[in-house]
Scaffold this motif. Structure first.
Motif, PDB file in Angstrom:
ATOM      1  N   ASN A  36       0.819  -1.208   0.000  1.00  0.00           N
ATOM      2  CA  ASN A  36       0.000   0.000   0.000  1.00  0.00           C
ATOM      3  C   ASN A  36       0.855   1.261   0.000  1.00  0.00           C
ATOM      4  N   THR A  37       1.984   1.204   0.695  1.00  0.00           N
ATOM      5  CA  THR A  37       2.879   2.360   0.707  1.00  0.00           C
ATOM      6  C   THR A  37       3.440   2.622  -0.677  1.00  0.00           C
ATOM      7  N   LEU A  38       3.864   1.565  -1.366  1.00  0.00           N
ATOM      8  CA  LEU A  38       4.394   1.729  -2.717  1.00  0.00           C
ATOM      9  C   LEU A  38       3.314   2.178  -3.702  1.00  0.00           C
ATOM     10  N   ALA A  39       2.075   1.715  -3.472  1.00  0.00           N
ATOM     11  CA  ALA A  39       0.994   2.006  -4.412  1.00  0.00           C
ATOM     12  C   ALA A  39       0.324   3.354  -4.160  1.00  0.00           C
ATOM     13  N   SER A  40       0.617   4.007  -3.041  1.00  0.00           N
ATOM     14  CA  SER A  40      -0.002   5.305  -2.755  1.00  0.00           C
ATOM     15  C   SER A  40       0.469   6.352  -3.760  1.00  0.00           C
ATOM     16  N   LEU A  41      -0.412   7.316  -4.019  1.00  0.00           N
ATOM     17  CA  LEU A  41      -0.095   8.323  -5.034  1.00  0.00           C
ATOM     18  C   LEU A  41       1.084   9.195  -4.607  1.00  0.00           C
ATOM     19  N   PRO A  42       2.106   9.314  -5.429  1.00  0.00           N
ATOM     20  CA  PRO A  42       3.275  10.123  -5.059  1.00  0.00           C
ATOM     21  C   PRO A  42       2.973  11.617  -4.994  1.00  0.00           C
TER      22      PRO A  42
END
Length: 635
Positions: free
Chosen positions: A15-21
């Protein structure tokens, strides 16, 4: 005795990697931000920094481990030893999640849960040993004994939602949905064993053992297993015909055969039906129920591992090099695996029993080399270990493959082999789509296979790509394991460098399904910048399309990667203070050292960490780089 406290927030690597930058961590008012009000356009992942900081998880553990023994010798050659041991573990857990109103999905109620766990293991060993040497050449050691172990584990849990104030969030203060739970389980193991060691003139060595083990996890008819083993060695260098020399000063040949048993993977009540209580509403009235949860398996029995090995030990170059080699064949019979239970049986298809489902073979070799490279004021020693192993499933009940997740047990394939479709490039135009095996045909690119989608191989050439075209696509088990430790010493300084690695294995990078799928609103890796955008633009990365109508993210070799790596596992540098200084302080030794773990890794794997248990990387937390400063002090 020991005690430890472990604290953590809530974390989810994927989820951390997939969160919007583009999403900021905090709003202007100091509250945690959300991706946006429309999940369809902004995604629906909660702020991972906020949940990591606000959600609390704590484990307090207390451990006591100890033993006491008594030893009595009779007639100088007969010794009786009795040993009693205890292993007591007690730990309590607490989880708390406050309520918060973040976009896109608020959490309306705070939640707290607590648990208390206790595990108590007893051990009682008894051995009677006879030792004798006669005629100066015959050495005999005979031992018989018994071992009894038992364990009792129990736990209680409770949880509740909603508090008048999250600052006072004890269970007694909760207002909604209280729950309570708890259970107790026990197991025991009783063993009888015997061993004979015989040596003639330190040249011929023979060892024979036998064990008789009984476990409470299996029904009486199959409870006991007998496991013998035998080994022999011949020290050629002690023979009269062998000429002593400094190049090859010691030679020992070895061979062995043995059978061992395994039951530790079984549930404590593997052979009986486990029941569960529940409630349902009948005519508006709650009714208590009792129903079977786990199907019983009265035929369960010991898993047995039969191993044969040959090897040799060499001492070379004036005892500066020691070489050990072993080759082995290990056959596992009555392999214990989870049973596939259809939901139509009335039992749970999630909580499933174990079954003896087949046979597995492992064969390979192991090599160990210890070398004293440099001696004197400056010392350099090396310990090198490497091994090769090849495994495969030899037989299954009915030879029917067993599928689970991304993997399968299939005859003539490695244990837990990856299973799925094989990619065959990218459709570049409608002509290729129309003239290829049927996948998800149609005229609407938003709802069917279209240019830019992945071609999957039609393995059986029936004109349709479906479940029958899935096949073996990777092996999660390393063929090669290796490690090397170098130790250096000069005067009072010492340095240790330890490398470790594996080769010949694959990793299924399940994180890429989300991070390169391009089928919903999440952050993506930079690899998607090379996606197909028109004819000829890419033949490896598909188009971006909402909902993925062609199932480009299905289980396939697209997400299988090389799992080989070489890692600098440990680096330690130390200094030992001179004895002249320590004597004045009445100290024995004092060594100061600095140590670092997991310093760097060489790998082709695209994920965070190639050291993945089981071969599937699905939001696995990576090993951390750590450094420590310490003191070894002896009085």
């Amino acid at each position: 005795m020991s005690a430890d406290v472990k604290k953590s927030g809530s974390y989810n690597i994927l989820n951390t990697l997939a969160s919007l930058p583009t999403q900021q961590v905090l709003n202007e008012d100091g509250t945690y931000s959300g991706p946006g009000s429309e999940p369809k356009f902004y995604g629906d992942l909660r702020n991972p920094i906020g949940t990591a900081n606000l959600e609390k998880n704590t484990t307090n553990g207390y451990n006591a481990l100890g033993n006491i023994f008594a030893e009595v010798t009779f007639f100088k050659k007969l010794t009786f030893k009795t040993l009693g041991g205890i292993d007591f573990k007690f730990w309590d857990t607490m989880s708390f999640s406050p309520k918060y109103d973040w976009k896109p999905i608020p959490v309306p109620s705070s939640y707290r849960s607590e648990g208390s766990n206790k595990s108590l293991t007893y051990l009682w060993d008894n051995t009677l040993t006879y030792m004798d040497t006669f005629k100066d050449k015959h050495s005999l050691n005979v031992m018989i004994g018994s071992s009894a172990q038992s364990n009792a584990y129990n736990y209680v849990t409770g949880s509740i939602k909603e508090f008048l104030s999250d600052n006072y969030n004890q269970l007694n203060n909760g207002l909604l949905d209280p729950t309570v739970g708890g259970s107790r389980s026990e197991w025991s193991l009783l063993s009888f064993f015997g061993r004979i060691n015989y040596s003639y003139d330190n040249r011929y060595l023979i060892t024979a053992t036998v064990r008789r083990d009984g476990t409470s996890r299996i029904v009486k008819e199959n409870r006991w297993g007998t496991f013998p083993s035998f080994s022999a060695a011949w020290r050629i260098s002690e023979e009269k015909f062998y000429k002593k020399n400094n190049i090859l000063s010691d030679i020992k040949l070895r061979a062995g055969y043995g059978i061992t048993g395994n039951q530790a993977v079984l549930d404590n009540y593997a052979a009986v039906t486990r029941l569960k209580t529940g409630q349902y509403i009948f005519n508006g009235t709650p009714v208590s129920t009792l129903y079977p949860l786990v199907m019983p398996n009265h035929d369960i029995k010991w898993e047995t591992i039969e191993q044969s090995n040959i090897g040799f030990d060499l001492t070379l170059f004036s005892q500066r090099v020691n070489l050990t080699f072993d080759a082995y064949i290990k056959n596992t019979s009555n392999m214990l695996v989870s049973m596939v239970v259809p939901i139509s049986s009335g039992y749970s298809d999630t909580y499933t029993p174990m079954t003896n489902a087949g046979k597995v073979q492992n064969k390979g070799f192991e090599v160990s080399i210890i070398s004293h490279n440099i001696t004197g004021k400056f010392e350099w020693n090396t310990e090198l270990n490497f091994s090769y192993n090849k495994n495969k499933v030899v037989a299954l009940d009915g030879d029917v493959p067993m599928y689970y997740g991304y993997q399968t047990h299939t005859v003539d394939k490695p244990v837990g082999a990856f299973y799925g479709y094989v990619t065959n490039g990218i459709f570049q135009n409608w002509n290729e789509v129309d003239n290829y095996a049927y996948q998800y045909q149609g005229n609407d690119p938003a709802n069917s296979t279209a240019p830019g989608d992945i071609k999957f191989l039609d393995i059986n050439n029936d004109g349709v790509v479906n479940d029958y075209d899935r096949t073996y696509i990777g092996n999660p088990t390393p063929k090669w394991n290796f490690s090397m430790n170098n130790s250096f010493a000069y005067k009072n300084f010492d340095l240790q460098i330890f490398f470790q690695g594996v080769a010949g294995n694959d990793i299924y990078n399940a994180n890429r399904v989300t991070l390169e799928g391009m089928y919903t609103i999440t952050n993506q890796t930079k690899k998607v910048l090379d996606r197909w955008t028109g004819e000829g633009t890419s033949n490896s990365v598909p188009r971006a399309i909402y909902s993925d109508p062609n199932k480009n993210t299905r289980n396939s070799n697209r997400f299988v990667e090389d799992g080989s790596y070489l890692r600098l596992k440990n680096l330690t540098f130390g200094y030992t203070l001179p004895q002249t200084l320590l004597k004045k302080a009445h100290l024995g030794t004092l060594r100061i050292y600095i140590s670092a773990q997991n310093l760097w890794t060489i790998t082709n794997y695209s994920g965070f960490d190639p050291e993945v248990q089981g071969g599937v990387d699905n939001s696995n937390y990576p090993l951390t780089w750590t450094a420590s400063l310490g003191i070894d002090l002896k009085f």
